[in-house]
Design a protein around this motif. Structure first.
Motif, PDB file in Angstrom:
ATOM      1  N   MET B  28       0.824  -1.194   0.000  1.00 58.45           N
ATOM      2  CA  MET B  28       0.000   0.000   0.000  1.00 58.45           C
ATOM      3  C   MET B  28       0.868   1.257   0.000  1.00 58.45           C
ATOM      4  SD  MET B  28      -3.376   0.067   2.182  1.00 58.45           S
ATOM      5  CE  MET B  28      -2.810   0.956   3.594  1.00 58.45           C
ATOM      6  N   MET B  29       1.939   1.234   0.828  1.00 55.41           N
ATOM      7  CA  MET B  29       2.821   2.397   0.870  1.00 55.41           C
ATOM      8  C   MET B  29       3.511   2.582  -0.472  1.00 55.41           C
ATOM      9  SD  MET B  29       2.405   3.879   3.606  1.00 55.41           S
ATOM     10  CE  MET B  29       0.782   3.269   4.013  1.00 55.41           C
ATOM     11  N   MET B  30       3.849   1.481  -1.147  1.00 57.45           N
ATOM     12  CA  MET B  30       4.446   1.603  -2.474  1.00 57.45           C
ATOM     13  C   MET B  30       3.460   2.265  -3.424  1.00 57.45           C
ATOM     14  SD  MET B  30       7.006   1.431  -4.330  1.00 57.45           S
ATOM     15  CE  MET B  30       8.373   0.373  -3.968  1.00 57.45           C
ATOM     16  N   TRP B  31       2.184   1.896  -3.322  1.00 54.87           N
ATOM     17  CA  TRP B  31       1.174   2.529  -4.176  1.00 54.87           C
ATOM     18  C   TRP B  31       1.070   4.014  -3.878  1.00 54.87           C
ATOM     19  CZ3 TRP B  31      -0.517   1.494  -8.632  1.00 54.87           C
ATOM     20  CH2 TRP B  31      -0.684   0.180  -9.055  1.00 54.87           C
ATOM     21  N   PHE B  32       1.103   4.377  -2.594  1.00 57.05           N
ATOM     22  CA  PHE B  32       0.994   5.797  -2.256  1.00 57.05           C
ATOM     23  C   PHE B  32       2.204   6.561  -2.778  1.00 57.05           C
ATOM     24  CE2 PHE B  32      -1.973   5.133   1.638  1.00 57.05           C
ATOM     25  CZ  PHE B  32      -2.969   4.767   0.763  1.00 57.05           C
ATOM     26  N   PHE B  33       3.398   5.951  -2.657  1.00 55.61           N
ATOM     27  CA  PHE B  33       4.591   6.594  -3.198  1.00 55.61           C
ATOM     28  C   PHE B  33       4.446   6.781  -4.704  1.00 55.61           C
ATOM     29  CE2 PHE B  33       8.552   5.809  -5.521  1.00 55.61           C
ATOM     30  CZ  PHE B  33       9.167   7.006  -5.258  1.00 55.61           C
ATOM     31  N   ILE B  34       3.927   5.743  -5.362  1.00 60.78           N
ATOM     32  CA  ILE B  34       3.790   5.806  -6.825  1.00 60.78           C
ATOM     33  C   ILE B  34       2.840   6.929  -7.220  1.00 60.78           C
ATOM     34  CG2 ILE B  34       2.794   4.575  -8.791  1.00 60.78           C
ATOM     35  CD1 ILE B  34       4.116   2.047  -7.687  1.00 60.78           C
ATOM     36  N   VAL B  35       1.743   7.087  -6.470  1.00 63.52           N
ATOM     37  CA  VAL B  35       0.801   8.165  -6.787  1.00 63.52           C
ATOM     38  C   VAL B  35       1.502   9.519  -6.666  1.00 63.52           C
ATOM     39  CG1 VAL B  35      -1.279   9.368  -6.062  1.00 63.52           C
ATOM     40  CG2 VAL B  35      -1.273   6.897  -6.186  1.00 63.52           C
TER      41      VAL B  35
END
Lengths: 129, 326
Positions: B28-35
């Motif tokens: 999830m944190m990787m997704w937030f970073f990607i956003v």
């Protein structure tokens, strides 16, 4: 997340793959075809697409749409967005899409204004010297 | 699957243990970073769009700038090399998903193999980008800059192919020395001088009647304006200031300076992402080899680094479109 189930159909169920590996190969073929079409259009630049729609050539609209198609398949199948819950999908996609559309709108709008001001002979701005 | 909809008792919702996003913390944190990183990149690409719409009638045409392919000389092949780079990055994305897929099945040997291929793909891509930069910085035909900072390029009148400044400019013996701190004012210096000065170009231009000048302004058909011989001579003598070879942050032989600035900045920032992706991939690769994830009984780290790697590919898809196609 036990079992790592994958949704194996693309094109809304038109093509259904037997395994995840096959789906990856399928998506690779799709992405390659789209890239090849883009490159061919970029080299030959057909006259038909030279017309302008909403201040942008049709050819450029085609490029942008094909790019979004590619982005969709990279996110949905390579990044496994298809297998995440719908709320995670929305959190990621709508946030980005909304902010990017807004940003593009204000920037492009203002750039058009600045271009018109530069272009307007009554402003006595000279750049061609 | 459908965890939120099925919780009927309110106590269960507030007592914790609910997983509305059903994703692990790391992913999830990787997704937030990607956003957030996607927003950074969109900021860059949109400002590129800003610069481009601002100079809508004189922006360089990418097909005329990026025409080189390694080992092929003297031919203009637009698109081919970037298409190759795009394909390399897509292929390395594919090997990355293959590694993730093998990780789900706990097949260590396969994960190792696919991670290795991914790293190789990334290195080929970064190498290609370095070559692209070097070619762009070196330039090929050279051009003349005017008082107003515009660029004048030279064409053969018959074939309307580009002619390089070197081909026709005279070389006078009285050349100026480069001003460096040891031979002039000690607190000041200047960059390397262009190969020719403006007088040599004018003399060469006068002696070669079949050369014309092309300006940056686009005509109705989207082509650069070509001047007649008289106009060319006039413009060169009246406004020409210096010779420009290749590109740097102040001027470039392709046109508007911002074009090179954005090229360096956006492809550079993307290249930096690819580089850090390769470093992350190598770390994970060695972790796979020494069996860290076998012991953990989960290859989720491969999945997380995979997300980042695909994101880098995703960004390139957009950079490709906005720099080379549109």
């Amino acid at each position: 997340m036990a079992g790592h189930t994958h949704k194996l159909e693309i094109f809304r169920g038109l093509i259904k793959f037997k395994s995840n590996t096959q789906k990856i190969i399928g998506v690779l073929i799709l992405l390659s075809i789209v890239t090849l079409v883009e490159v061919a259009l970029g080299i030959y630049k057909p006259e038909v697409l030279n017309e302008s729609f909403a201040n942008l050539k049709l050819l450029n609209w085609v490029f942008i749409i094909l790019t979004i198609v590619k982005a969709y398949y990279i996110t949905w199948d390579f990044m496994h967005m298809r297998d995440e819950t719908s709320i995670l999908r929305r959190v990621v996609v709508w946030t980005a899409v909304f902010l990017i559309l807004y940003l593009s709108f204000i920037f492009i709008q203002e750039a058009g204004y600045i271009f018109d001001e530069f272009d307007d002979p009554s402003n006595y701005i000279k750049t061609d010297f | 699957m459908g965890t939120t909809a099925n919780t009927t008792s309110n106590e269960k919702i507030w007592a914790g243990g609910n997983k509305p996003l059903n994703a692990s913390y790391g992913k999830m944190m990787m997704w937030f970073f990607i956003v957030s990183d996607a927003l950074t990149f969109s900021g860059f690409i949109v400002s590129y769009g800003f610069a481009r719409f601002k100079f809508a009638d004189s922006w360089p045409i990418a097909d005329e700038v990026f025409t080189h392919v390694p080992f092929v000389h003297g031919k203009e092949l637009p698109m081919i090399y970037v298409a190759f780079m795009t394909f390399v990055l897509i292929m390395s994305s594919v090997t990355m998903v293959m590694a993730v897929d093998a990780g789900h099945k706990m097949q260590k040997a396969k994960v190792t193999f696919y991670m290795f291929l991914t790293i190789i793909g990334g290195i080929i891509f970064v190498g290609s980008q370095a070559w692209e930069w070097a070619t762009f910085i070196k330039g090929d035909y050279g051009a003349v800059k005017t008082k107003g900072g515009n660029i004048l390029q030279f064409l053969d009148a018959e074939t309307s192919k580009r002619v390089s400044v070197e081909e026709f400019a005279f070389e006078f013996s009285s050349t100026r020395d480069q001003h460096q701190s040891y031979n002039g004012i000690w607190y000041d210096n200047e960059g390397s001088l262009p190969t020719f000065n403006i007088d040599e170009v004018i003399a060469g231009f006068e002696a070669n009647p079949n050369i014309l000048i092309r300006k940056q302004i686009l005509d109705e058909n989207g082509h650069k304006t070509i001047l007649s011989r008289e106009e060319s001579l006039n413009v060169l003598k009246e406004t020409g200031v210096s010779v420009v070879n290749g590109a740097n942050l102040y001027e470039n032989e392709y046109g508007v300076p911002l074009f090179a600035n954005f090229f360096f900045f956006i492809t550079g920032f993307h290249g930096f992402h690819v580089f850090s992706g390769i470093v992350l991939n190598i770390i994970i690769f060695f972790n796979v080899i020494i069996g860290t994830y076998e012991k953990r009984k989960s290859y989720e780290m491969v999945e997380k680094v995979g997300l980042y790697w695909h994101f880098v590919d995703l960004v390139w898809v957009f950079v490709f479109t906005f720099f080379y196609l549109v």
